[in-house]
Motif scaffolding. Structure first.
Motif, PDB file in Angstrom:
ATOM      1  N   GLY A  73       0.875 -10.606  -0.690  1.00  0.00           N
ATOM      2  CA  GLY A  73       0.819 -11.028  -2.082  1.00  0.00           C
ATOM      3  C   GLY A  73       2.182 -11.175  -2.727  1.00  0.00           C
ATOM      4  O   GLY A  73       2.269 -11.580  -3.888  1.00  0.00           O
ATOM      5  N   GLY A  74       3.253 -10.840  -1.995  1.00  0.00           N
ATOM      6  CA  GLY A  74       4.605 -11.008  -2.514  1.00  0.00           C
ATOM      7  C   GLY A  74       5.288  -9.725  -2.935  1.00  0.00           C
ATOM      8  O   GLY A  74       6.490  -9.714  -3.184  1.00  0.00           O
ATOM      9  N   ARG A  75       4.549  -8.627  -3.020  1.00  0.00           N
ATOM     10  CA  ARG A  75       5.133  -7.350  -3.424  1.00  0.00           C
ATOM     11  C   ARG A  75       5.870  -6.692  -2.273  1.00  0.00           C
ATOM     12  O   ARG A  75       5.572  -6.901  -1.099  1.00  0.00           O
ATOM     13  CB  ARG A  75       4.027  -6.397  -3.893  1.00  0.00           C
ATOM     14  N   GLY A  76       6.827  -5.846  -2.612  1.00  0.00           N
ATOM     15  CA  GLY A  76       7.430  -4.953  -1.644  1.00  0.00           C
ATOM     16  C   GLY A  76       6.757  -3.600  -1.734  1.00  0.00           C
ATOM     17  O   GLY A  76       6.260  -3.207  -2.795  1.00  0.00           O
ATOM     18  N   ALA A  77       6.692  -2.878  -0.618  1.00  0.00           N
ATOM     19  CA  ALA A  77       6.063  -1.564  -0.613  1.00  0.00           C
ATOM     20  C   ALA A  77       6.701  -0.724   0.485  1.00  0.00           C
ATOM     21  O   ALA A  77       7.382  -1.248   1.368  1.00  0.00           O
ATOM     22  CB  ALA A  77       4.555  -1.689  -0.385  1.00  0.00           C
ATOM     23  N   GLY A 124      10.367   1.792   7.179  1.00  0.00           N
ATOM     24  CA  GLY A 124       9.142   2.086   6.430  1.00  0.00           C
ATOM     25  C   GLY A 124       8.890   1.160   5.262  1.00  0.00           C
ATOM     26  O   GLY A 124       7.970   1.396   4.477  1.00  0.00           O
ATOM     27  N   ARG A 125       9.684   0.086   5.139  1.00  0.00           N
ATOM     28  CA  ARG A 125       9.514  -0.850   4.026  1.00  0.00           C
ATOM     29  C   ARG A 125       8.807  -2.104   4.508  1.00  0.00           C
ATOM     30  O   ARG A 125       9.051  -2.591   5.614  1.00  0.00           O
ATOM     31  CB  ARG A 125      10.868  -1.187   3.406  1.00  0.00           C
ATOM     32  N   TYR A 126       7.937  -2.614   3.641  1.00  0.00           N
ATOM     33  CA  TYR A 126       7.078  -3.726   4.016  1.00  0.00           C
ATOM     34  C   TYR A 126       7.102  -4.812   2.954  1.00  0.00           C
ATOM     35  O   TYR A 126       7.265  -4.524   1.753  1.00  0.00           O
ATOM     36  CB  TYR A 126       5.628  -3.240   4.202  1.00  0.00           C
ATOM     37  N   GLU A 133       9.118  -1.814  -5.710  1.00  0.00           N
ATOM     38  CA  GLU A 133       8.426  -1.530  -4.462  1.00  0.00           C
ATOM     39  C   GLU A 133       7.471  -0.367  -4.677  1.00  0.00           C
ATOM     40  O   GLU A 133       7.874   0.723  -5.083  1.00  0.00           O
ATOM     41  CB  GLU A 133       9.417  -1.194  -3.346  1.00  0.00           C
ATOM     42  N   GLY A 134       6.172  -0.593  -4.416  1.00  0.00           N
ATOM     43  CA  GLY A 134       5.186   0.452  -4.615  1.00  0.00           C
ATOM     44  C   GLY A 134       5.110   1.386  -3.407  1.00  0.00           C
ATOM     45  O   GLY A 134       5.315   0.975  -2.264  1.00  0.00           O
ATOM     46  N   ARG A 135       4.785   2.631  -3.669  1.00  0.00           N
ATOM     47  CA  ARG A 135       4.595   3.601  -2.594  1.00  0.00           C
ATOM     48  C   ARG A 135       3.188   3.444  -2.031  1.00  0.00           C
ATOM     49  O   ARG A 135       2.200   3.468  -2.767  1.00  0.00           O
ATOM     50  CB  ARG A 135       4.783   5.020  -3.113  1.00  0.00           C
ATOM     51  N   ILE A 136       3.088   3.284  -0.721  1.00  0.00           N
ATOM     52  CA  ILE A 136       1.800   3.110  -0.059  1.00  0.00           C
ATOM     53  C   ILE A 136       1.155   4.477   0.128  1.00  0.00           C
ATOM     54  O   ILE A 136       1.719   5.359   0.790  1.00  0.00           O
ATOM     55  CB  ILE A 136       1.971   2.398   1.296  1.00  0.00           C
TER      56      ILE A 136
END
Length: 866
Positions: free
Chosen positions: A576-580, A570-572, A605-608
């Motif tokens: 733009g270079g961010r992890g989410a 579930g990690r992407y 890492e931001g939550r989508i």
């Protein structure tokens, strides 16, 4: 009309505007400025029949003010008084007062920079310092300087630093109007609030209704979610009692807003649950009780991530005081503050202007349409922060709104005309050419508002689920029906605006073609042949595989920097270079490619929160202009080798890669050198002779700076110069082990330096016994020689190096090779220290030779001289 406090200040205001082109009106909440001042200005001679434009920060306040003024004239809205807000316009040919939201003023200025039909622009509730208000005032000031020196400006506020605004306007007169406020008792919480805010609010409301049997209650909550939950608790607790509960926030249907703002019927009381919309720009009649959560929801933009989020924050001191004052409009009242007196002392003395913390993409596009690249060309109370503004301009370039040189493109002009966020405007325009305008309008409406889903389905990040609900599919059972109706109307309005911009673009293209034909008939024919028409722009392309992937394609247009590829679990990684990441258990987490429309920017890492899937074929088809083919030659720390690859990537997302069979040798060498810089010089095969050579040169450099700096830091910094020529054909750490590092280093010295090196910093010293012993240069301040004491008999002085400038540090050893004395002064040792040492050594090593006179004795490597 009944008398209001503003009435006594209106003559002074009229006189000030007659003499000057501007004024600042500071009037306490409830003074009546919003509705009395525009009506009073209608008869001003200087107006000369032109319109009055009154700006309100919110649609709800704009509609309410227009209705109240129209009613006071005995007319319907749209006659003398009308309004213009997004998706709703009520004006007619006789309209003299137009109440507009602040974004509407920007559109008016862009279509008519001189505002020829306007005599005065009034900025109401300017203390809220919204982004659009600051922009509108800056544009009006420049419009007045360039086109209309007779355009009048009036800034009105309940709480405002009037001196700064008056100075910005050019020395405007300031009119102060006191309010009519009855005493308000303030009650604070006994302890800091814990748990759900809805529980504390509902409890306080019920307590207040019992303790104060007269008047209605106005409750301030941060957002619609908290309002709905509090409403449910109060309806259950007040069932059967003559008390109505009415929510009040901007996206409510008109009839619900009217119900909240209407006076309570005789014999009934009302509890109005409101966001900060009722803080200053609306009057809620009959209120004698205020319950204030002390919280508000504001947008926060992160220049680090390029994303905005809504954040719940404490209100400022002026906001808290305005909320409190609502209880004292009609009679003495009471305010329940759900925070302690200690917390009250910590409230911020002023609010933060939105321009300091907002996403500036829309502002940058508006300024580009205005013809301004540098915002400092305009006059601001607070100029846009440079970093956020630069980031906004870069986003506009990536969306095609600006050229690489920063000029506005025709695409950018159409984006601005749509009046929505530039990301969504770009999506709408791209969707038009794919025959997907209806879906794009629905997506834009969804992304511009709060989530319409309720309950467990709201936890899903799937945008397609929301489109299904919006269209009345099975998911509609979990949708807020009011929100659904509102979003459908908003989507319809966006499609109408899209059609209008297409028609305007076609008209402009036809005009340009006609001009070209007049000058050059052949060129005119070519222009007609190639100019796109609105009909052609909407010709459908091949349909997307399904609704979910269609959403992904359109969201990719809006958020090209948030196209992500799975890293598993579930990690992407986003383009733009961010992890989410997508929370566990969500089906969307199985998608290889997604577009994240909404995510938080907390941590690494931001939550989508909202996303749609894509596949690689769709990326190839629709985003080929963003995809780059690169040949990369780089150091791979994991493999400890140079890795040469052909990489196909979209930003930071790698789509495909393969090894390069014949990489450029120079690039391989540079990558290997970079690996040495990153890993450190320990990658190299340091032998003892190589380290000693380094140490000898560093020793000599202490006395002569013409010698090179061979410290590890300096060698790492200059590794390409001294090592580069010797590693051609090498690719890995293992290959480097073949180097003769001492020879490589020595080759960088001149012939003269190599000669002097052997003379001044010899590797070995021959001692009196004939032994050739190594010199230790590991301490460049004190080179050392370890030697058995008996091998130095007959040596009167300490051996010296560096042309006799530096005595060696002698480590004199016992027959067992243990130090018995360390000295730089051998002569002194023979005179005194030797006899103490001799006594000890003679007892431990009686068979060895310990002469009485060491200076005349024969040096020996054996037990006794042979």
């Amino acid at each position: 009309m009944s008398s209001l406090p503003i009435d006594q200040s209106i003559p002074e205001l009229l006189e000030a505007l007659k003499r000057e082109r501007h004024a600042v009106l500071s009037a306490a909440p409830g003074a009546g400025k919003t509705t009395r001042v525009p009506l009073a200005l209608l008869g001003a001679d200087w107006l000369q029949g032109r319109k009055i434009v009154l700006l309100e920060p919110r649609r709800l306040a704009a509609r309410g003010a227009a209705r109240f003024m129209a009613a006071s004239l005995g007319e319907a809205v749209g006659e003398t008084v009308g309004y213009r807000v997004r998706t709703d316009t009520r004006v007619g040919p006789r309209t003299r007062i137009e109440v507009v939201t602040e974004g509407v003023l920007t559109r008016m200025l862009q279509s008519d920079p001189a505002l020829e039909e306007v005599g005065i622009v009034i900025f109401d509730e300017f203390h809220e310092r919204s982004l659009h208000a600051d922009l509108g005032l800056a544009l009006c000031l420049q419009s007045r300087e360039l086109f209309r020196d007779d355009l009048r400006l009036l800034v009105m506020s309940a709480t405002l630093e009037t001196e700064a605004v008056a100075k910005l306007l050019g020395g405007a007169p300031v009119i102060e109007c006191p309010g009519r406020v009855y005493p308000v008792e303030t009650r604070y919480a006994a302890r800091r609030l814990e748990g759900a805010i809805e529980d504390a609010v509902a409890s306080s409301v019920l307590e207040a209704l019992v303790a104060h049997p007269e008047g209605d209650a106005l409750v301030f909550l941060p957002g619609a979610g908290e309002i709905r939950r509090t409403e449910a608790k109060l309806r259950a607790a007040l069932a059967g009692r003559p008390v109505d509960v009415a929510p009040l926030y901007g996206s409510l249907p008109q009839e619900a807003q009217d119900a909240a703002l209407a006076p309570s019927p005789a014999g009934r009381r009302k509890v109005v649950l409101s966001t900060s919309v009722a803080e200053s720009s609306l009057t809620v009649p009959g209120v004698r009780i205020v319950v204030d959560s002390g919280l508000m929801r504001v947008p926060r933009f992160s220049a680090r991530t390029g994303m905005s989020r809504l954040e719940t924050v404490r209100v400022s001191r002026p906001s808290a005081d305005q909320r409190r004052g609502r209880a004292g409009r009609v009679a003495p009242g009471v305010c329940y503050r759900l925070w302690t007196e200690e917390e009250d002392r910590q409230l911020a003395p002023v609010g933060t202007p939105e321009i300091r913390e907002a996403d500036l993409a829309a502002l940058a596009l508006d300024l580009a349409v205005w013809g301004v690249a540098d915002p400092l060309e305009l006059r601001w109370l607070d100029p846009p922060p440079a970093a956020s503004y630069a980031q906004a301009r870069e986003l506009l370039r990536s969306l095609g709104a600006l050229t690489d040189g920063g000029a506005l493109t025709p695409h950018g002009r159409r984006m601005a005309a749509l009046g929505t966020h530039p990301r969504l405007a770009h999506m709408l325009l791209k969707a038009e050419s794919l025959g997907m305008a209806e879906l794009a309008g629905e997506l834009a409406a969804l992304l511009s508002d709060r989530d319409l889903l309720r309950g467990e389905p709201a936890r899903s990040p799937d945008v397609g689920l929301r489109i299904e609900a919006l269209r009345g599919g099975p998911a509609a059972a979990f949708a807020d029906e009011r929100a659904r109706e509102r979003l459908l109307a908003e989507a319809k309005e966006l499609r109408r605006a899209l059609s209008a911009t297409a028609a305007a673009g076609e008209s402009a293209a036809s005009g340009a073609a006609a001009d070209a034909a007049a000058r050059n008939p052949a060129a005119g024919a070519a222009a007609r042949a190639t100019a796109p028409s609105a009909a052609a722009a909407q010709a459908p392309a091949a349909p997307a595989a399904d609704l979910a992937h269609a959403c992904g394609i359109l969201l990719g247009f809006a958020y090209p920097d948030r196209i992500g590829r799975s890293r598993g679990g579930g990690r992407y990684t986003l383009s733009g270079g961010r992890g989410a990441f997508i929370p566990e258990g969500q089906p969307l987490a199985q998608a290889e490619f997604i577009v994240a429309a909404e995510l938080d920017d907390q941590g690494q890492e931001g939550r989508i929160r909202l996303a749609a899937p894509l596949d690689e074929a769709e990326l190839d088809r629709h985003f080929s202009d963003l995809i780059q083919e690169q040949e990369t030659v780089s150091w791979d720390a994991g493999a400890q080798a140079v890795r040469a690859r052909s990489v196909r990537r979209l930003g930071a997302v790698v789509l495909r890669e393969r090894p390069l069979a014949r990489p450029d040798p120079d690039l391989v060498t540079q990558a290997l050198l970079q690996g040495i810089r990153e890993e450190g010089l320990d990658m190299l095969p340091w032998t003892r002779s190589a380290r000693q050579l380094q140490e000898r040169v560093l020793f000599l450099r202490r006395y002569d700076t013409e010698w090179p700096d061979w410290s590890d830091e300096a060698l790492a910094a200059s590794v390409s110069e001294w090592l580069g020529p010797y590693i051609a054909g090498m690719k890995s750490r293992a290959d480097l082990q073949r180097l003769q590092l001492a020879a490589v280093l020595e080759a960088s010295l001149t012939w003269e330096q190599r000669r002097r090196l052997d003379e001044d910093a010899p590797t070995h010293i021959v001692v009196p016994s004939g032994s050739r012993l190594p010199v230790d240069y590991s301490d460049p301040e004190s080179p050392a020689l370890a030697v058995r004491l008996q091998e130095m008999f007959g040596q009167p002085e300490t051996p010296r190096i560096a042309g006799g400038r530096v005595p060696l540090t002698l480590h004199l050893l016992s027959p067992a090779q243990r130090p018995v004395q360390v000295t730089k002064d051998l002569a002194s040792f023979w005179r005194s220290g030797y006899f103490e040492v001799r006594k000890d050594l003679k007892g431990r090593y009686p068979k060895h030779y310990w002469p009485d006179n060491p200076l005349e004795a024969q040096a020996t490597r054996r037990v006794r001289p042979g």
